[in-house]
Every structure is written in structure tokens, then in C-alpha cells.
Design an enzyme around this catalytic site. Sequence first.
Site, PDB file in Angstrom:
ATOM      1  N   ILE A 189       0.863  -1.164   0.000  1.00  0.00           N
ATOM      2  CA  ILE A 189       0.000   0.000   0.000  1.00  0.00           C
ATOM      3  C   ILE A 189       0.908   1.226   0.000  1.00  0.00           C
ATOM      4  O   ILE A 189       2.064   1.154   0.425  1.00  0.00           O
ATOM      5  CB  ILE A 189      -0.993   0.025   1.186  1.00  0.00           C
ATOM      6  CG1 ILE A 189      -0.262  -0.084   2.527  1.00  0.00           C
ATOM      7  CG2 ILE A 189      -2.020  -1.063   1.046  1.00  0.00           C
ATOM      8  CD1 ILE A 189      -1.197  -0.010   3.728  1.00  0.00           C
ATOM      9  N   ASP A 190       0.393   2.335  -0.495  1.00  0.00           N
ATOM     10  CA  ASP A 190       1.214   3.527  -0.675  1.00  0.00           C
ATOM     11  C   ASP A 190       1.721   4.074   0.655  1.00  0.00           C
ATOM     12  O   ASP A 190       1.131   3.843   1.715  1.00  0.00           O
ATOM     13  CB  ASP A 190       0.407   4.625  -1.372  1.00  0.00           C
ATOM     14  CG  ASP A 190      -0.049   4.227  -2.759  1.00  0.00           C
ATOM     15  OD1 ASP A 190       0.654   3.423  -3.402  1.00  0.00           O
ATOM     16  OD2 ASP A 190      -1.110   4.712  -3.197  1.00  0.00           O
ATOM     17  N   LYS A 191       2.782   4.850   0.566  1.00  0.00           N
ATOM     18  CA  LYS A 191       3.355   5.514   1.741  1.00  0.00           C
ATOM     19  C   LYS A 191       2.298   6.312   2.488  1.00  0.00           C
ATOM     20  O   LYS A 191       2.226   6.264   3.716  1.00  0.00           O
ATOM     21  CB  LYS A 191       4.494   6.442   1.297  1.00  0.00           C
ATOM     22  CG  LYS A 191       5.095   7.274   2.419  1.00  0.00           C
ATOM     23  CD  LYS A 191       6.178   8.198   1.886  1.00  0.00           C
ATOM     24  CE  LYS A 191       6.742   9.072   2.995  1.00  0.00           C
ATOM     25  NZ  LYS A 191       7.800   9.994   2.492  1.00  0.00           N
ATOM     26  N   ARG A 220      -7.201   5.777  -5.695  1.00  0.00           N
ATOM     27  CA  ARG A 220      -6.904   7.204  -5.839  1.00  0.00           C
ATOM     28  C   ARG A 220      -7.238   7.700  -7.252  1.00  0.00           C
ATOM     29  O   ARG A 220      -7.833   8.768  -7.429  1.00  0.00           O
ATOM     30  CB  ARG A 220      -5.436   7.457  -5.510  1.00  0.00           C
ATOM     31  CG  ARG A 220      -5.076   7.105  -4.078  1.00  0.00           C
ATOM     32  CD  ARG A 220      -3.583   7.006  -3.857  1.00  0.00           C
ATOM     33  NE  ARG A 220      -2.932   8.297  -4.066  1.00  0.00           N
ATOM     34  CZ  ARG A 220      -1.602   8.462  -4.080  1.00  0.00           C
ATOM     35  NH1 ARG A 220      -0.809   7.408  -3.928  1.00  0.00           N
ATOM     36  NH2 ARG A 220      -1.098   9.659  -4.259  1.00  0.00           N
TER      37      ARG A 220
END
Length: 308
Positions: A137-139, A237
Site C-alpha cells: 500500500i502507498d506511503k 486514488r
Amino acid sequence: MNYFKFKVCENEEDSRLDVFISNNFEDKSRSYIQGIIELGNAKVNGRLKKSNYKLKYNEIVEIEIPDNTDLKVEKENIPLDILYEDSDVIVVNKVQGMVVHPAPGNYTGTLVNALLYYCKDLSGINGVNRPGIVHRIDKGTSGILVVAKNDNAHKKLAEQLMDHSMTREYLALTEGIIHDDSGVIDAPLGRDPVNRIRMCVNKNGRNAITHFEVIERLKTSTLVKCILETGRTHQIRVHMGYIGHPLVGDPVYGYKKQRFRLEGQMLHAKKLGFIHPSTGEYMEFESEIPNHFKKVIGVLRNELKQPK
């Protein structure tokens, strides 16, 4: 190290160094290339330059890109929120702001650095810089990840990702009011041809499907549940932005002017379910939304209560 050499063509003059290099690698994002440049692995006519250096016609660009085996990943004593652990898997609740695995520009402070300190046994399928990492998962996204302790567990979990049988449910706070109570966004995703740090809806991209359901409508935002049918980079997103409702706090796909000071997008991987690689039992885990998420929702709820 892998060594590459390029000559600047006439139509590429005045290009930024990072843009020029990333345009020569379909599988490398601009942020990745910027990390390479920061490490001193890129030269122009034999001299180190910064990412924003404007290239001239006929200049020679040299770049060295590390193999996975070139990365030395250090153990770091970083606190982890472990939801479950046995001899095959670790289920971790990742905090917002933590990168999952080391890459140029982020060699320390990652989830992998923390896992190496915490756990001796991690699968080696993804190489030395991504041991045990089945999915990411993204930062700027918080929430649940499952990590594999051995190769057999890794393979079986990866199969569940591939056949879309792994349950992945997110909470997202979007800009604006979504009027439909639920919906399905079916739009293929690919790398943005203009800005390679971004993904975009692209008819030639990979199949991507997101299901969403409205949980709560606030004054200027909507809290939604998103369920992934596929797992593409930045999928939620991009998809929510595609329907006109980007995520609050998103530094890449969101509004330029953000009301709240956040470290990333308001997106939380709340639920994860999978079949255990050894027992065959279905297991499901949930995590509470983090404090930064609660605070923003609290502010927006209070605004609804205020008299007009």
C-alpha cells in the site's frame, strides 16, 4: 549495477534530467529516477547533476541502476503494530507515512527494515529489498498488509491476489458529495505518458475495477467504503478522481489547495481477508481508522451540526 548511456537528441534539448531518464525506462517512475540521481548514480558528460538540470543537445547521460542484490537493507528497531503472527504469516497494521520496502530515495525507515529487525524468517521470492512482501500500500495510505514468512506461504498468498480471492476493503474520504449510494468503476489503468509518477485511466492499460459504497455524507466530503476487485497501482486514488471525487489530502491526484495538513491521502486499508496458506482456513482482520483520519472526520461532522 546496470549501466546505461544515452545521447540527448535535438528534440530533447531543455528536458529536465529526471524527465529525460524516466522517459527512457517504461518500468521506472520519475520519483524512482530522482532517487537514483540523489544517490549520485547519474552523470551528464561525466559530471554529477541534479534532477532539475536542463539538458543540452548532444550531451551524454550515464546512469547506473542497482539490481535488487546491490541493495543492502539494514535492520531497524522501528515499532510495529502486529495484528496476528504464526509460522507462515505476519499481519501488520502500517502507519501512514511509512514506505513498504526500500527503493532509491527510501533505503531506511521502511516496513521491511522494521520486519528484518523483528523477524528472522521472511520469504525470499521478491529479493533482498522486498523480503516477505506479497502486496503493497502507498506511503500515504495506512492499514493492513499480510507478510509471508516462507516461500510456500508467499506463493499461495500471491495466487489469491492474482485470482482476486483476497478480501481488501478500504475506507476513503473523498472531496465533494457523492450522490449515488454505491457504484462500480470499471476503467483500465496505465502509466501517465506525460507525468510518469502518476497513473491514469488509459484504454490501453490494465483492467481495473473498484466497487464503492457511501458510508457518510459530510458537508464538503464523502466517506466511502471501497472494495478492490483488482489491485493496480494507485487504483482507488485514480478511480475516485476519475469520477470527480479525488481523495482528501492526495498529493498527486487531489486538489492543489488542501484544507488539512496531512502526510498523505485519506485512505485506510481497513479489512484484509485471505485463506491461510497452511491450514486452508479463511482469516479476516480489521483495523480501526487512525487518529489523523478520525480528527478530519470529526471536524467535518461538527461543521454539519453548526447552524446555517
